[in-house]
Design a protein around this motif. Structure first.
Motif, PDB file in Angstrom:
ATOM      1  N   LEU A 118       1.160   5.699  10.561  1.00  0.00           N
ATOM      2  CA  LEU A 118       1.338   4.703   9.483  1.00  0.00           C
ATOM      3  C   LEU A 118       0.375   3.343   9.494  1.00  0.00           C
ATOM      4  CD1 LEU A 118       5.022   5.267   9.448  1.00  0.00           C
ATOM      5  CD2 LEU A 118       3.629   6.054   7.723  1.00  0.00           C
ATOM      6  N   GLY A 119       0.064   3.037  10.587  1.00  0.00           N
ATOM      7  CA  GLY A 119      -0.692   1.896  10.717  1.00  0.00           C
ATOM      8  C   GLY A 119      -2.155   1.892  10.178  1.00  0.00           C
ATOM      9  N   SER A 120      -2.845   3.243  10.511  1.00  0.00           N
ATOM     10  CA  SER A 120      -4.292   3.347  10.212  1.00  0.00           C
ATOM     11  C   SER A 120      -4.113   4.233   8.924  1.00  0.00           C
ATOM     12  CB  SER A 120      -4.888   4.130  11.164  1.00  0.00           C
ATOM     13  OG  SER A 120      -4.202   5.292  11.358  1.00  0.00           O
ATOM     14  N   GLN A 121      -2.960   4.658   8.314  1.00  0.00           N
ATOM     15  CA  GLN A 121      -3.145   5.574   7.132  1.00  0.00           C
ATOM     16  C   GLN A 121      -3.852   6.670   7.343  1.00  0.00           C
ATOM     17  OE1 GLN A 121      -3.007   1.534   4.532  1.00  0.00           O
ATOM     18  NE2 GLN A 121      -3.107   3.600   3.507  1.00  0.00           N
ATOM     19  N   LYS A 122      -3.840   7.381   8.520  1.00  0.00           N
ATOM     20  CA  LYS A 122      -4.742   8.657   9.069  1.00  0.00           C
ATOM     21  C   LYS A 122      -3.915   9.638   9.420  1.00  0.00           C
ATOM     22  CE  LYS A 122      -9.115   5.963   9.591  1.00  0.00           C
ATOM     23  NZ  LYS A 122     -10.170   5.651  10.471  1.00  0.00           N
ATOM     24  N   LEU A 123      -4.483  10.657   9.168  1.00  0.00           N
ATOM     25  CA  LEU A 123      -4.000  11.910   9.662  1.00  0.00           C
ATOM     26  C   LEU A 123      -4.170  12.077  11.200  1.00  0.00           C
ATOM     27  CD1 LEU A 123      -2.481  15.025   9.290  1.00  0.00           C
ATOM     28  CD2 LEU A 123      -4.626  15.722   9.093  1.00  0.00           C
ATOM     29  N   ASP A 124      -3.185  12.222  11.968  1.00  0.00           N
ATOM     30  CA  ASP A 124      -3.394  12.482  13.346  1.00  0.00           C
ATOM     31  C   ASP A 124      -3.841  13.903  13.591  1.00  0.00           C
ATOM     32  OD1 ASP A 124      -3.034   9.861  14.173  1.00  0.00           O
ATOM     33  OD2 ASP A 124      -1.092  10.122  15.019  1.00  0.00           O
ATOM     34  N   TYR A 125      -2.824  14.790  13.330  1.00  0.00           N
ATOM     35  CA  TYR A 125      -3.070  16.219  13.521  1.00  0.00           C
ATOM     36  C   TYR A 125      -2.335  17.212  12.720  1.00  0.00           C
ATOM     37  CZ  TYR A 125       0.811  15.580  16.708  1.00  0.00           C
ATOM     38  OH  TYR A 125       1.959  15.219  17.324  1.00  0.00           O
ATOM     39  N   SER A 126      -2.312  18.323  12.479  1.00  0.00           N
ATOM     40  CA  SER A 126      -1.400  19.222  11.729  1.00  0.00           C
ATOM     41  C   SER A 126      -1.669  20.621  12.448  1.00  0.00           C
ATOM     42  CB  SER A 126      -1.832  19.148  10.172  1.00  0.00           C
ATOM     43  OG  SER A 126      -3.163  19.730  10.080  1.00  0.00           O
ATOM     44  N   PHE A 127      -0.504  21.268  12.055  1.00  0.00           N
ATOM     45  CA  PHE A 127      -0.684  22.858  12.575  1.00  0.00           C
ATOM     46  C   PHE A 127       0.467  23.408  11.745  1.00  0.00           C
ATOM     47  CE2 PHE A 127       2.529  20.090  14.815  1.00  0.00           C
ATOM     48  CZ  PHE A 127       3.756  20.750  14.671  1.00  0.00           C
ATOM     49  N   PHE A 128       0.057  24.939  11.772  1.00  0.00           N
ATOM     50  CA  PHE A 128       1.133  26.110  10.944  1.00  0.00           C
ATOM     51  C   PHE A 128       2.338  26.149  11.915  1.00  0.00           C
ATOM     52  CE2 PHE A 128      -3.114  26.498   9.144  1.00  0.00           C
ATOM     53  CZ  PHE A 128      -2.745  26.314   7.939  1.00  0.00           C
ATOM     54  N   LEU A 129       3.617  26.592  11.267  1.00  0.00           N
ATOM     55  CA  LEU A 129       4.717  26.866  11.865  1.00  0.00           C
ATOM     56  C   LEU A 129       4.690  28.515  12.132  1.00  0.00           C
ATOM     57  CD1 LEU A 129       7.205  24.562  10.185  1.00  0.00           C
ATOM     58  CD2 LEU A 129       6.289  24.227  12.507  1.00  0.00           C
ATOM     59  N   ASP A 130       3.953  29.286  11.612  1.00  0.00           N
ATOM     60  CA  ASP A 130       3.668  30.587  11.325  1.00  0.00           C
ATOM     61  C   ASP A 130       2.236  30.807  11.225  1.00  0.00           C
ATOM     62  OD1 ASP A 130       4.674  32.994  12.034  1.00  0.00           O
ATOM     63  OD2 ASP A 130       5.356  33.590  10.118  1.00  0.00           O
ATOM     64  N   LYS A 131       1.834  32.200  12.019  1.00  0.00           N
ATOM     65  CA  LYS A 131       0.408  32.386  11.790  1.00  0.00           C
ATOM     66  C   LYS A 131       0.104  32.790  10.448  1.00  0.00           C
ATOM     67  CE  LYS A 131      -2.918  35.287  13.861  1.00  0.00           C
ATOM     68  NZ  LYS A 131      -3.188  36.786  14.912  1.00  0.00           N
ATOM     69  N   PRO A 132      -0.719  32.178   9.717  1.00  0.00           N
ATOM     70  CA  PRO A 132      -1.164  32.706   8.237  1.00  0.00           C
ATOM     71  C   PRO A 132      -1.691  34.027   8.448  1.00  0.00           C
ATOM     72  CG  PRO A 132      -2.077  30.561   8.844  1.00  0.00           C
ATOM     73  CD  PRO A 132      -1.514  30.973  10.163  1.00  0.00           C
ATOM     74  N   GLY A 133      -0.915  34.802   7.273  1.00  0.00           N
ATOM     75  CA  GLY A 133      -1.168  36.207   6.972  1.00  0.00           C
ATOM     76  C   GLY A 133      -0.688  37.196   8.080  1.00  0.00           C
ATOM     77  N   ARG A 134       0.444  36.479   8.811  1.00  0.00           N
ATOM     78  CA  ARG A 134       1.079  37.305   9.949  1.00  0.00           C
ATOM     79  C   ARG A 134       1.558  38.878   8.999  1.00  0.00           C
ATOM     80  NH1 ARG A 134       6.134  38.008  11.583  1.00  0.00           N
ATOM     81  NH2 ARG A 134       6.832  36.294  10.507  1.00  0.00           N
ATOM     82  N   VAL A 135       1.335  39.883   9.690  1.00  0.00           N
ATOM     83  CA  VAL A 135       1.944  41.054   9.050  1.00  0.00           C
ATOM     84  C   VAL A 135       3.240  41.385   9.964  1.00  0.00           C
ATOM     85  CG1 VAL A 135       1.704  43.631   8.970  1.00  0.00           C
ATOM     86  CG2 VAL A 135      -0.353  41.986   8.488  1.00  0.00           C
ATOM     87  N   LYS A 176       0.779  -0.987   0.016  1.00  0.00           N
ATOM     88  CA  LYS A 176       0.106   0.035  -0.101  1.00  0.00           C
ATOM     89  C   LYS A 176       0.949   1.278   0.086  1.00  0.00           C
ATOM     90  CE  LYS A 176      -4.049  -1.850   2.465  1.00  0.00           C
ATOM     91  NZ  LYS A 176      -4.590  -2.094   3.513  1.00  0.00           N
ATOM     92  N   VAL A 177       0.208   2.299  -0.763  1.00  0.00           N
ATOM     93  CA  VAL A 177       0.804   3.773  -0.707  1.00  0.00           C
ATOM     94  C   VAL A 177       0.215   4.310   0.584  1.00  0.00           C
ATOM     95  CG1 VAL A 177       1.327   5.709  -1.879  1.00  0.00           C
ATOM     96  CG2 VAL A 177       1.629   3.496  -3.190  1.00  0.00           C
ATOM     97  N   ILE A 178       1.008   4.470   1.693  1.00  0.00           N
ATOM     98  CA  ILE A 178       0.235   5.005   2.831  1.00  0.00           C
ATOM     99  C   ILE A 178       0.568   6.658   2.925  1.00  0.00           C
ATOM    100  CG2 ILE A 178       0.287   2.844   4.204  1.00  0.00           C
ATOM    101  CD1 ILE A 178       2.887   3.495   5.294  1.00  0.00           C
ATOM    102  N   PHE A 179       1.136   7.256   2.160  1.00  0.00           N
ATOM    103  CA  PHE A 179       1.039   8.510   1.800  1.00  0.00           C
ATOM    104  C   PHE A 179       1.716   8.881   0.758  1.00  0.00           C
ATOM    105  CE2 PHE A 179       3.712  12.508   2.102  1.00  0.00           C
ATOM    106  CZ  PHE A 179       2.652  13.464   2.613  1.00  0.00           C
ATOM    107  N   ASN A 180       0.952  10.052  -0.029  1.00  0.00           N
ATOM    108  CA  ASN A 180       1.479  10.537  -1.169  1.00  0.00           C
ATOM    109  C   ASN A 180       1.127  12.028  -1.416  1.00  0.00           C
ATOM    110  OD1 ASN A 180       1.843  11.341  -3.917  1.00  0.00           O
ATOM    111  ND2 ASN A 180       0.905   9.470  -4.829  1.00  0.00           N
ATOM    112  N   SER A 181       2.155  12.831  -1.253  1.00  0.00           N
ATOM    113  CA  SER A 181       1.938  14.266  -1.265  1.00  0.00           C
ATOM    114  C   SER A 181       1.220  14.878  -2.318  1.00  0.00           C
ATOM    115  CB  SER A 181       3.387  14.835  -1.324  1.00  0.00           C
ATOM    116  OG  SER A 181       4.212  14.568  -2.466  1.00  0.00           O
ATOM    117  N   GLU A 182       0.965  14.161  -3.431  1.00  0.00           N
ATOM    118  CA  GLU A 182       0.236  14.761  -4.435  1.00  0.00           C
ATOM    119  C   GLU A 182      -1.408  14.342  -3.980  1.00  0.00           C
ATOM    120  OE1 GLU A 182       1.620  14.839  -8.451  1.00  0.00           O
ATOM    121  OE2 GLU A 182       2.087  16.317  -7.078  1.00  0.00           O
TER     122      GLU A 182
END
Length: 636
Positions: free
Chosen positions: A167-184, A118-124
């Motif tokens: 990798l076992g369930s092939q599901k996203l656990d969580y994600s977050f931004f490294l910077d605040k989107p749109g920060r001035v 199985k392809v368990i992650f594909n950035s595309e």
């Protein structure tokens, strides 16, 4: 006379029929037509053959009549774009990462579980436009990805992000931004500089702005201004974290200590020369091995090519040893004992230092170059180099044998322990020595000269007899050194084909892969065992069991398959597979170790065949033509 001639002709005919039958090309068990030119074949630690073709990657399980997966999403992949993650069923494939336009051009990643296919992650398919880092984390069985994801509003599509996948369930656990989107304000570089550290309560990301700690839901926990960390490791409690930063010129490494709350625990970082190759947290302090390299420079100002050993205070980072031991070479072996640190140098020499910096050996032990074996034995520390061997007292460094066994410098040295006669057996440059385990008395037991100037690289006891082998030769001696048989199978040529690994070498390679995965330190705490434990002599089965248990502990179906594979008895236990020149062409022979006789022949009809042998499962993979692979069951 005429009847005699007829009889002779009949006899010759019968012999010719027998020869023809013996040389008959055996039909393969499976034929795999891959539909594209095959560039490379790789046998994985999990027993699946991976073929790299002009279209991508193909996985072959010998138990299946068709490939278990075909990955053509990224097209042809170079070896640099295919990363087999050690001690795992995962392949990370990349595209654009090594390009001179990386960071501008699109980068792609995929993670394949080669056992399940199985392809368990594909950035595309997950809408990642740029991938900066992609790290498999074990034993947690997670994937941590950083980059730019094409999701959300226009600001989110431009803001660096981190995602954690199971990798076992092939599901996203969580994600977050490294910077605040749109920060001035002034743009900041939040590129990820190293391997994230996944702990039970948090994830720590090393960035160009410093360390960022997030909860397992992606919530902010803390920030630390220490920048440019390459990798990290924590103690067992996960309250103390060590970060390693390679300086810009690559000649030094800075070690930082951070608390689980992000506080800097050392007043100043600790600088060591060279790159850290080994690091272990101990109750007495921190053991560090760093390797200095001149890079081939002849300048008097260039560092010498050698390792340094330091022992640091965990509380302050200060060096606990007034004077570091001189190595005068590369640290080839490094073991932590109850009373100190034992190390062996590639250029020759063994020494032992207490945790407070005192030399435990009366004097450094002189040895030959290239220490192939350093291991525990009932009589002390046995070492075997390309030039000599001995057993020494692990407390004092005194020689147990009155003097080292010396022999002509040999490309390979084989050895084993004969428990029935309580003796060590060593084969070097054609000489077989027997050393009494108690007295250390040395006896030259036999001389065995192999053809093609080969020397024995495998030695084992078989029902009281001594088995020796190399790529094209094998021999069996009685316990008194008398010859039972010696057989030679001529090589097709001196180059152009892959020789079969001996069982011992295969196990050693597995051990090295396991050690590499553990020793790297990244993504690990010291609670998962140490690669710096001194092994017992000839205890290959124990090493395999440790690997099997580690795989089983992860609790994933693919790792369970790997665990069962490492528990299995190798198909080479009673046979050796040799590529040789048969009457009708090149072929592989299965030779019985107890008789030296051929039990099976497979005619390949190729002067320089490309093939792989899975010695555990007993399978031959043969590249029959540019697009086709045959598999043969060698156990039948």
């Amino acid at each position: 006379m005429r009847k005699l001639n007829q009889f002779v002709l009949l006899l010759v005919g019968i012999l010719m029929v027998n020869v023809t039958l013996a040389q008959k090309a055996e039909a393969p068990e499976h034929t795999y037509d891959l539909g594209a030119n095959i560039n490379e074949m790789t046998l994985t630690v999990g027993g699946i053959l991976i073929a790299a073709t002009n279209d991508g990657l193909v996985g072959i399980d010998p138990k299946q009549s068709a490939p278990i997966f075909t990955f053509n999403n990224f097209g042809k992949l170079s070896p640099e774009e295919t990363d087999f993650i050690p001690a795992s069923p995962y392949i990370v494939v990349s595209q654009g990462a090594n390009s001179k336009f990386a960071g501008i051009a699109k980068t792609k990643r995929a993670v394949i579980n080669y056992i399940t296919g199985k392809v368990i992650f594909n950035s595309e398919t997950d809408n990642w436009n740029q991938i900066y880092t992609c790290n498999v984390v074990l034993p947690q069985n997670k994937l941590i990805v950083s980059g730019i994801q094409k999701e959300g509003d226009k600001f989110e599509k431009m803001t660096p992000k981190v995602a954690v996948y199971d990798l076992g369930s092939q599901k996203l656990d969580y994600s977050f931004f490294l910077d605040k989107p749109g920060r001035v304000g002034i743009a900041k570089d939040f590129s990820v500089t190293g391997v994230p550290l996944l702990l039970k309560s948090m994830l720590i990301i090393p960035t160009a702005q410093g360390l960022l700690a997030k909860s397992h839901k992606g919530d902010d926990l803390w920030e630390c201004k220490i920048k440019g960390i390459n990798w990290m490791v924590s103690d067992v409690t996960e309250k103390e974290i060590y970060g390693f930063e390679t300086t810009t010129n690559g000649k030094n490494t800075r070690i930082h200590k951070i608390g689980s709350n992000g506080a800097e625990l050392w007043k100043d970082d600790r600088k060591v020369q060279g790159n850290v190759s080994n690091f272990q947290i101990l109750p007495q302090g921190l053991a560090v091995v760093s390797d200095k390299s001149s890079g081939g420079s002849n300048s008097v100002f260039a560092p010498s090519d050698e390792s340094e050993i330091a022992f640091l205070s965990a509380s302050s980072g200060e060096d606990l040893w007034e004077k570091a031991p001189k190595t005068k070479g590369w640290v080839q072996h490094f073991y932590v004992m109850d009373d100190g640190i034992l190390f062996g140098i590639q250029q020759g020499g063994i020494n032992k230092i207490s945790f407070d910096g005192k030399t435990l050996f009366k004097k450094p032990l002189k040895t030959g170059e290239n220490i192939m074996v350093m291991a525990q034995s009932p009589n002390g520390l046995i070492y075997i180099t390309s030039e000599d061997a001995n057993i020494v007292d692990l407390k004092t460094g005194d020689q147990v044998w009155s003097k080292p066994l010396k022999y002509k410098n040999s490309a390979a040295v084989a050895s084993t322990y004969d428990s029935a006669k309580n003796r060590y057996l060593i084969a070097a440059d054609g000489d077989i020595f027997a050393i009494d385990a108690n007295s250390g008395d040395v006896k030259e037991l036999a001389k065995v000269k192999f053809d093609e100037k080969e020397v024995a690289n495998t030695m084992q006891m078989r029902k009281g007899n001594i088995f020796l082998s190399s790529s094209q030769n094998l021999a069996l001696l009685g316990s008194d050194g008398s010859s039972i048989y010696q057989e030679y199978y001529k090589s097709p040529s001196q180059s152009g084909f892959v020789k079969v690994l001996s069982g011992v070498v295969a196990v050693a390679a597995t051990g090295l892969a396991m050690a590499h995965a553990a020793k790297a330190g990244a993504n690990r705490t010291n609670s998962y065992g140490s690669a710096n434990d001194l092994s017992n002599y000839n205890d290959y089965g124990k090493e395999n069991k440790m690997a099997a248990d580690m795989f089983a502990s992860i609790g994933d179906a693919a790792f369970d398959v790997m665990s069962k594979r490492f528990k299995a008895t190798a198909a080479t236990e009673n046979a050796q597979f040799i590529l040789t020149k048969l009457d009708d062409g090149v072929g592989l022979v299965k030779v019985n170790k107890d008789t030296g006789k051929v039990d099976k022949e497979i005619l390949l009809k190729d002067k320089k065949p490309e093939y792989q042998v899975d010695e555990i499962a007993g399978v031959l993979y043969y590249k029959a033509n540019d697009k086709t692979i045959y598999s043969y069951n060698l156990q039948k």
